[in-house]
Scaffold this motif. Structure first.
Motif, PDB file in Angstrom:
ATOM      1  N   SER A  90     -23.561 -16.172  64.129  1.00 46.85           N
ATOM      2  CA  SER A  90     -24.389 -14.962  64.073  1.00 46.85           C
ATOM      3  C   SER A  90     -25.828 -15.229  64.499  1.00 46.85           C
ATOM      4  CB  SER A  90     -24.384 -14.419  62.645  1.00 46.85           C
ATOM      5  OG  SER A  90     -25.053 -15.325  61.787  1.00 46.85           O
ATOM      6  N   GLU A 125     -25.352  -5.078  60.142  1.00 49.23           N
ATOM      7  CA  GLU A 125     -24.676  -4.152  61.051  1.00 49.23           C
ATOM      8  C   GLU A 125     -25.013  -4.473  62.504  1.00 49.23           C
ATOM      9  OE1 GLU A 125     -26.501  -3.191  58.401  1.00 49.23           O
ATOM     10  OE2 GLU A 125     -24.956  -2.393  57.044  1.00 49.23           O
ATOM     11  N   MET A 128     -23.126  -7.461  63.712  1.00 51.23           N
ATOM     12  CA  MET A 128     -21.728  -7.121  64.004  1.00 51.23           C
ATOM     13  C   MET A 128     -21.619  -6.430  65.363  1.00 51.23           C
ATOM     14  SD  MET A 128     -19.637  -8.201  61.690  1.00 51.23           S
ATOM     15  CE  MET A 128     -20.664  -9.640  61.811  1.00 51.23           C
ATOM     16  N   GLN A 131     -21.947  -8.998  68.216  1.00 55.63           N
ATOM     17  CA  GLN A 131     -20.774  -9.856  68.425  1.00 55.63           C
ATOM     18  C   GLN A 131     -19.566  -9.059  68.916  1.00 55.63           C
ATOM     19  OE1 GLN A 131     -20.588 -13.474  65.604  1.00 55.63           O
ATOM     20  NE2 GLN A 131     -21.744 -11.962  64.470  1.00 55.63           N
ATOM     21  N   GLN A 132     -19.513  -7.775  68.564  1.00 52.67           N
ATOM     22  CA  GLN A 132     -18.409  -6.954  69.070  1.00 52.67           C
ATOM     23  C   GLN A 132     -18.584  -6.673  70.557  1.00 52.67           C
ATOM     24  OE1 GLN A 132     -16.562  -4.217  65.851  1.00 52.67           O
ATOM     25  NE2 GLN A 132     -18.688  -4.431  65.244  1.00 52.67           N
ATOM     26  N   SER A 169     -21.220  -6.206  56.436  1.00 57.61           N
ATOM     27  CA  SER A 169     -20.631  -6.687  57.692  1.00 57.61           C
ATOM     28  C   SER A 169     -19.179  -6.234  57.812  1.00 57.61           C
ATOM     29  CB  SER A 169     -20.684  -8.220  57.756  1.00 57.61           C
ATOM     30  OG  SER A 169     -22.012  -8.667  57.626  1.00 57.61           O
ATOM     31  N   HIS A 173     -17.541  -3.793  60.901  1.00 56.65           N
ATOM     32  CA  HIS A 173     -16.751  -4.517  61.907  1.00 56.65           C
ATOM     33  C   HIS A 173     -15.460  -3.755  62.171  1.00 56.65           C
ATOM     34  CE1 HIS A 173     -14.026  -7.701  63.457  1.00 56.65           C
ATOM     35  NE2 HIS A 173     -15.116  -8.038  64.116  1.00 56.65           N
ATOM     36  N   GLN A 178     -10.726  -9.103  67.157  1.00 62.86           N
ATOM     37  CA  GLN A 178     -11.727 -10.113  66.818  1.00 62.86           C
ATOM     38  C   GLN A 178     -11.641 -10.434  65.320  1.00 62.86           C
ATOM     39  OE1 GLN A 178     -15.992  -8.881  66.709  1.00 62.86           O
ATOM     40  NE2 GLN A 178     -16.349 -10.576  68.132  1.00 62.86           N
ATOM     41  N   LEU A 180     -13.039 -11.962  61.765  1.00 60.89           N
ATOM     42  CA  LEU A 180     -14.366 -12.007  61.139  1.00 60.89           C
ATOM     43  C   LEU A 180     -14.334 -12.969  59.947  1.00 60.89           C
ATOM     44  CD1 LEU A 180     -17.280 -10.935  60.911  1.00 60.89           C
ATOM     45  CD2 LEU A 180     -16.387  -9.075  59.489  1.00 60.89           C
TER      46      LEU A 180
END
Ligand SMILES: [Zn+2]
Length: 369
Positions: A90, A125, A128, A131-132, A169, A173, A178, A180
């Motif tokens: 992160s 948030e 997330m 990374q998405q 988080s 997500h 993906q 987590l």
């Protein structure tokens, strides 16, 4: 994401992690490619050295090249032409290590990017969302990383924040291709480690990481904390010990049931001429190696050790030639992947403790971080 056991040897586990971009056999070492590339190593070399999964850093990629560039390519796999699984950190650890330029509150963290001095705001948030867009196989939550030496009260406040951020988080997500992972914290007190591990592992994450260890404390303390944490970890989820790439500590961790590890050290050390061998670390820059015709590690089966002498690599590194750094980087990565390959085999044959004992007997000078 699927995770299954192939074999166990006491607490040590040999497992298989099925991710969107491939299957990973555990225990596994993950080389670090902060900006989407492992330094001094082209992708095919990273794979040939034995990498099954690489790590990239969401914080660094967000600053440069930025999400607009990465999303226009369709994600990091497409942008960087990676075809193996990627885990994104992160960036919490990097942000909190900026210390003077960081302001943290219960909602998130504000910081100045060292690259250009611009100010940014990260919330659980936001991390997330980043990374998405990146589209890594495994995303990590934002956690608060405490510097070592904090008192119990500060540690308690911090771990509560990490737990709150983990809940937020999970809520934000949504990508189902993906995985987590949650991150346990809790500093260096047994009780706070237990609270954090219990709170984080009670949430429906795909896997659990151990943060805030191997940050400068002695080995005895690391292992003491690790014993406390591992006794509370769920059996059926992968366990990831963050920031560990020391061969001895890696084997201690595997023996206690750790499945995944990463560290920037093996590649960073290599660029400065420090290489792992079966008999401890050596610094190839030392003048004693100038005439040495033997390979970096006579027991290593990597292509660098099959083809190049210590004398030649000594010369290249002294002259700051990129090829010298590339050769040392390749060897160090191969050494750790090979160590994990042998560990997996030993677990499979239920002979891990013998394997570990023999490895420790051979090593007389341990790599120091
Ligand atoms: Zn080698």
């Amino acid at each position: 994401m699927q995770f299954e056991f192939l074999k166990r040897d006491n607490a040590a586990r040999n497992g298989r992690l099925v991710l969107s971009h491939g299957t990973v056999e555990t225990p596994v070492f993950m080389p670090v490619g902060t900006n989407g590339a492992v330094k001094m190593c082209m992708h095919d070399c990273v794979k040939r050295a034995g990498a099954q999964i690489v790590l990239a850093n969401a914080f660094h990629l967000y600053i440069r090249p930025g999400l607009d560039v990465i999303s226009s390519f369709g994600g990091l796999h497409e942008f960087a032409s990676w075809d193996i699984p990627i885990l994104t950190d992160s960036g919490g650890y990097q942000i909190f290590s900026l210390s003077k330029h960081v302001k943290v509150d219960d909602d998130g963290v504000t910081f100045k990017a060292p690259l250009d001095g611009t100010t940014h705001r990260f919330t659980p948030e936001k991390v997330m969302e980043i990374q998405q867009v990146i589209g890594s196989d495994i995303a990590m939550v934002l956690d608060e990383c405490l510097a070592p030496g904090n008192d119990r009260k500060t540690t308690e406040i911090s771990l509560k924040r990490t737990t709150d951020w983990a809940k937020r988080s999970l809520k934000s997500h949504v990508r189902n291709d993906q995985a987590l992972f949650g991150i346990t914290q809790g500093g260096f007190f047994k009780e706070t480690r237990m609270i954090s591990t219990r709170e984080i592992t009670s949430m429906p994450f795909d896997g659990f990481a151990i943060g805030g260890l191997s940050v400068g404390e002695d080995l005895k303390t690391t292992l003491k904390m690790l014993d406390v944490i591992m006794s509370l970890m769920p059996e059926d989820k992968p366990r990831y010990l963050m920031g560990v790439g020391d061969p001895l500590l890696m084997l201690e961790a595997v023996e206690r049931g750790v499945d995944m590890m990463d560290c920037v050290l093996p590649t960073r050390m290599a660029r400065h001429g420090a290489v792992y061998t079966s008999h401890g670390k050596l610094n190839i820059r030392a003048s004693v190696y100038a005439f040495d015709k033997s390979p970096l590690d006579p027991e290593c089966t990597c292509e660098v050790c099959q083809n190049y002498s210590r004398g030649y690599i000594h010369h290249l590194i002294k002259r700051k030639e990129a090829t010298g750094m590339m050769l040392a980087t390749y060897h160090n990565m191969y050494f750790l992947h090979d160590l994990m390959r042998k560990a997996r085999k030993a677990i499979h044959e239920r002979s891990f403790s013998t394997f570990k004992r023999d490895f420790l007997n051979d090593i007389n000078a341990l790599p120091k971080e």
